[in-house]
Motif scaffolding. Structure first.
Motif, PDB file in Angstrom:
ATOM      1  N   ALA A  94      63.961 -19.404  41.547  1.00 47.19           N
ATOM      2  CA  ALA A  94      63.729 -18.422  42.006  1.00 47.19           C
ATOM      3  C   ALA A  94      63.494 -19.174  43.525  1.00 47.19           C
ATOM      4  O   ALA A  94      64.627 -18.055  44.959  1.00 47.19           O
ATOM      5  N   ALA A  95      63.150 -20.580  44.223  1.00 47.17           N
ATOM      6  CA  ALA A  95      63.810 -21.065  45.392  1.00 47.17           C
ATOM      7  C   ALA A  95      64.659 -20.947  45.643  1.00 47.17           C
ATOM      8  O   ALA A  95      65.538 -20.570  46.980  1.00 47.17           O
ATOM      9  N   HIS A  96      65.698 -21.860  45.020  1.00 46.26           N
ATOM     10  CA  HIS A  96      66.693 -21.763  45.070  1.00 46.26           C
ATOM     11  C   HIS A  96      67.628 -20.176  45.295  1.00 46.26           C
ATOM     12  O   HIS A  96      68.562 -19.950  46.624  1.00 46.26           O
ATOM     13  N   ILE A  97      67.439 -19.477  44.840  1.00 44.64           N
ATOM     14  CA  ILE A  97      67.719 -18.547  44.563  1.00 44.64           C
ATOM     15  C   ILE A  97      67.749 -17.539  45.959  1.00 44.64           C
ATOM     16  O   ILE A  97      68.615 -17.017  46.837  1.00 44.64           O
ATOM     17  N   GLU A  98      66.654 -16.965  45.987  1.00 47.12           N
ATOM     18  CA  GLU A  98      65.885 -17.197  47.236  1.00 47.12           C
ATOM     19  C   GLU A  98      66.237 -17.478  48.763  1.00 47.12           C
ATOM     20  O   GLU A  98      66.216 -16.762  49.526  1.00 47.12           O
ATOM     21  N   SER A  99      66.252 -18.928  48.375  1.00 47.19           N
ATOM     22  CA  SER A  99      66.990 -19.611  49.676  1.00 47.19           C
ATOM     23  C   SER A  99      68.208 -19.193  50.537  1.00 47.19           C
ATOM     24  O   SER A  99      68.788 -19.501  51.919  1.00 47.19           O
ATOM     25  N   THR A 100      69.358 -18.436  49.280  1.00 46.21           N
ATOM     26  CA  THR A 100      70.239 -17.839  49.587  1.00 46.21           C
ATOM     27  C   THR A 100      70.660 -17.106  50.923  1.00 46.21           C
ATOM     28  O   THR A 100      69.768 -15.958  50.467  1.00 46.21           O
ATOM     29  N   LEU A 101      71.618 -17.196  51.945  1.00 45.47           N
ATOM     30  CA  LEU A 101      71.752 -16.188  52.734  1.00 45.47           C
ATOM     31  C   LEU A 101      72.274 -14.676  52.539  1.00 45.47           C
ATOM     32  O   LEU A 101      71.588 -13.982  52.732  1.00 45.47           O
ATOM     33  N   HIS A 102      73.389 -14.655  51.971  1.00 42.42           N
ATOM     34  CA  HIS A 102      73.841 -14.220  51.645  1.00 42.42           C
ATOM     35  C   HIS A 102      74.607 -13.821  50.601  1.00 42.42           C
ATOM     36  O   HIS A 102      74.194 -14.024  49.653  1.00 42.42           O
ATOM     37  N   SER A 115      74.793 -14.261  44.497  1.00 43.06           N
ATOM     38  CA  SER A 115      75.367 -13.688  43.268  1.00 43.06           C
ATOM     39  C   SER A 115      75.989 -14.628  42.717  1.00 43.06           C
ATOM     40  O   SER A 115      75.889 -15.030  41.343  1.00 43.06           O
ATOM     41  N   ALA A 116      76.673 -15.355  43.282  1.00 40.05           N
ATOM     42  CA  ALA A 116      77.475 -16.914  42.546  1.00 40.05           C
ATOM     43  C   ALA A 116      75.967 -17.781  42.513  1.00 40.05           C
ATOM     44  O   ALA A 116      76.257 -18.491  41.483  1.00 40.05           O
ATOM     45  N   ARG A 117      75.496 -17.734  42.834  1.00 37.31           N
ATOM     46  CA  ARG A 117      74.431 -18.378  42.926  1.00 37.31           C
ATOM     47  C   ARG A 117      73.604 -18.161  41.196  1.00 37.31           C
ATOM     48  O   ARG A 117      73.203 -19.291  40.661  1.00 37.31           O
ATOM     49  N   VAL A 118      73.383 -16.476  41.557  1.00 36.34           N
ATOM     50  CA  VAL A 118      72.672 -16.521  39.997  1.00 36.34           C
ATOM     51  C   VAL A 118      73.490 -16.871  39.023  1.00 36.34           C
ATOM     52  O   VAL A 118      73.251 -17.196  37.459  1.00 36.34           O
ATOM     53  N   ARG A 119      75.099 -16.512  38.818  1.00 35.81           N
ATOM     54  CA  ARG A 119      75.725 -17.023  37.761  1.00 35.81           C
ATOM     55  C   ARG A 119      76.076 -18.635  37.733  1.00 35.81           C
ATOM     56  O   ARG A 119      75.654 -19.221  36.533  1.00 35.81           O
ATOM     57  N   VAL A 143      73.353 -19.146  35.733  1.00 30.55           N
ATOM     58  CA  VAL A 143      73.136 -18.583  34.871  1.00 30.55           C
ATOM     59  C   VAL A 143      73.641 -19.891  33.111  1.00 30.55           C
ATOM     60  O   VAL A 143      73.064 -20.116  32.470  1.00 30.55           O
ATOM     61  N   SER A 144      74.541 -20.628  33.591  1.00 31.98           N
ATOM     62  CA  SER A 144      75.678 -21.534  33.122  1.00 31.98           C
ATOM     63  C   SER A 144      74.917 -22.344  33.305  1.00 31.98           C
ATOM     64  O   SER A 144      74.370 -23.724  32.400  1.00 31.98           O
ATOM     65  N   GLU A 145      74.243 -23.119  34.469  1.00 29.96           N
ATOM     66  CA  GLU A 145      72.894 -24.396  34.257  1.00 29.96           C
ATOM     67  C   GLU A 145      72.320 -23.778  33.010  1.00 29.96           C
ATOM     68  O   GLU A 145      71.717 -24.880  32.168  1.00 29.96           O
ATOM     69  N   PHE A 146      71.647 -22.790  33.086  1.00 33.86           N
ATOM     70  CA  PHE A 146      70.358 -22.476  32.194  1.00 33.86           C
ATOM     71  C   PHE A 146      71.111 -22.950  30.741  1.00 33.86           C
ATOM     72  O   PHE A 146      70.430 -23.424  29.900  1.00 33.86           O
ATOM     73  N   GLU A 147      72.345 -21.902  30.235  1.00 32.33           N
ATOM     74  CA  GLU A 147      72.865 -22.077  28.757  1.00 32.33           C
ATOM     75  C   GLU A 147      73.400 -23.482  28.918  1.00 32.33           C
ATOM     76  O   GLU A 147      72.799 -23.960  27.321  1.00 32.33           O
ATOM     77  N   ALA A 148      73.800 -24.021  29.591  1.00 33.85           N
ATOM     78  CA  ALA A 148      73.761 -25.359  29.330  1.00 33.85           C
ATOM     79  C   ALA A 148      72.710 -26.320  29.063  1.00 33.85           C
ATOM     80  O   ALA A 148      72.708 -27.539  28.110  1.00 33.85           O
ATOM     81  N   GLN A 149      71.685 -26.283  29.190  1.00 29.75           N
ATOM     82  CA  GLN A 149      70.859 -27.218  29.402  1.00 29.75           C
ATOM     83  C   GLN A 149      70.255 -26.790  28.154  1.00 29.75           C
ATOM     84  O   GLN A 149      69.261 -27.507  27.790  1.00 29.75           O
ATOM     85  N   PHE A 150      69.836 -25.313  27.951  1.00 28.41           N
ATOM     86  CA  PHE A 150      68.288 -25.131  26.851  1.00 28.41           C
ATOM     87  C   PHE A 150      69.705 -24.177  25.792  1.00 28.41           C
ATOM     88  O   PHE A 150      68.991 -23.883  24.602  1.00 28.41           O
ATOM     89  N   GLY A 151      70.396 -23.781  25.841  1.00 28.11           N
ATOM     90  CA  GLY A 151      71.017 -22.491  24.770  1.00 28.11           C
ATOM     91  C   GLY A 151      71.303 -21.110  25.560  1.00 28.11           C
ATOM     92  O   GLY A 151      70.304 -20.983  26.042  1.00 28.11           O
ATOM     93  N   ARG A 196      67.515  -7.257  42.768  1.00 24.12           N
ATOM     94  CA  ARG A 196      68.199  -6.685  42.123  1.00 24.12           C
ATOM     95  C   ARG A 196      69.728  -8.006  42.204  1.00 24.12           C
ATOM     96  O   ARG A 196      70.756  -6.981  40.619  1.00 24.12           O
ATOM     97  N   VAL A 197      70.125  -9.186  42.684  1.00 28.88           N
ATOM     98  CA  VAL A 197      71.137  -9.408  41.971  1.00 28.88           C
ATOM     99  C   VAL A 197      70.830 -10.135  40.857  1.00 28.88           C
ATOM    100  O   VAL A 197      71.271 -10.100  39.567  1.00 28.88           O
ATOM    101  N   VAL A 198      70.034 -10.580  40.682  1.00 29.25           N
ATOM    102  CA  VAL A 198      69.611 -11.015  39.502  1.00 29.25           C
ATOM    103  C   VAL A 198      69.191  -9.724  38.135  1.00 29.25           C
ATOM    104  O   VAL A 198      69.788 -10.111  36.940  1.00 29.25           O
ATOM    105  N   ARG A 199      69.299  -9.198  38.485  1.00 34.44           N
ATOM    106  CA  ARG A 199      68.627  -7.504  37.757  1.00 34.44           C
ATOM    107  C   ARG A 199      69.955  -7.546  37.411  1.00 34.44           C
ATOM    108  O   ARG A 199      70.296  -6.560  36.239  1.00 34.44           O
ATOM    109  N   ARG A 200      71.180  -7.450  37.890  1.00 29.36           N
ATOM    110  CA  ARG A 200      72.339  -6.796  38.424  1.00 29.36           C
ATOM    111  C   ARG A 200      72.836  -7.992  37.093  1.00 29.36           C
ATOM    112  O   ARG A 200      73.942  -8.209  35.818  1.00 29.36           O
ATOM    113  N   GLU A 201      72.809  -9.558  37.357  1.00 30.17           N
ATOM    114  CA  GLU A 201      73.258 -10.403  36.050  1.00 30.17           C
ATOM    115  C   GLU A 201      72.919 -10.059  34.896  1.00 30.17           C
ATOM    116  O   GLU A 201      73.044  -9.899  34.227  1.00 30.17           O
TER     117      GLU A 201
END
Length: 111
Positions: free
Chosen positions: A27-35, A40-44, A47-55, A80-85
């Motif tokens: 949440a802190a990483h996503i929130e600190s993104t400016l554009h 959107s790229a950060r959220v994707r 998700v990729s990192e989470f899937e790789a680490q936890f399934g 909104r960006v996370v809900r879209r993802e």
């Protein structure tokens, strides 16, 4: 209705306990993104990192918890960006399940 796991709690509660640090960190990483495009790229990427680490099984509840965390922080754009993802992830899983079911039905029909 939430699913009940083997320990008697809901799946969401299990994920809340298991991934609370990961939710706060991401949440802190996503929130600190400016554009928004970068967000959107950060959220994707999250998700990729989470899937790789936890399934992939807990991605949906993880994203739901992430939405709630961003909402609590007052980060409406990030939420909104996370809900879209989350919507994309759910649609892709449903599509994948539908394709598997179609193939299964076709295989049964051939038998």
């Amino acid at each position: 209705m939430p699913r009940i796991n083997q320990y008697g709690g809901s799946e969401r509660n299990r994920c809340r306990v298991t991934y609370s640090m990961e939710v706060a960190r991401q949440a802190a990483h996503i929130e600190s993104t400016l554009h928004v495009e970068d967000m959107s790229a950060r959220v994707r990427n999250v998700v990729s990192e989470f899937e790789a680490q936890f399934g992939a099984d807990d991605v949906r509840p993880f994203l739901q918890l992430l939405c709630r965390a961003l909402e609590a922080r007052g980060s409406s754009e990030a939420e909104r960006v996370v809900r879209r993802e989350l919507g994309r992830f759910c649609r892709s899983k449903e599509l994948g399940a539908n394709v598997i079911n179609m193939h299964r039905a076709a295989y049964i029909a051939k038998s």
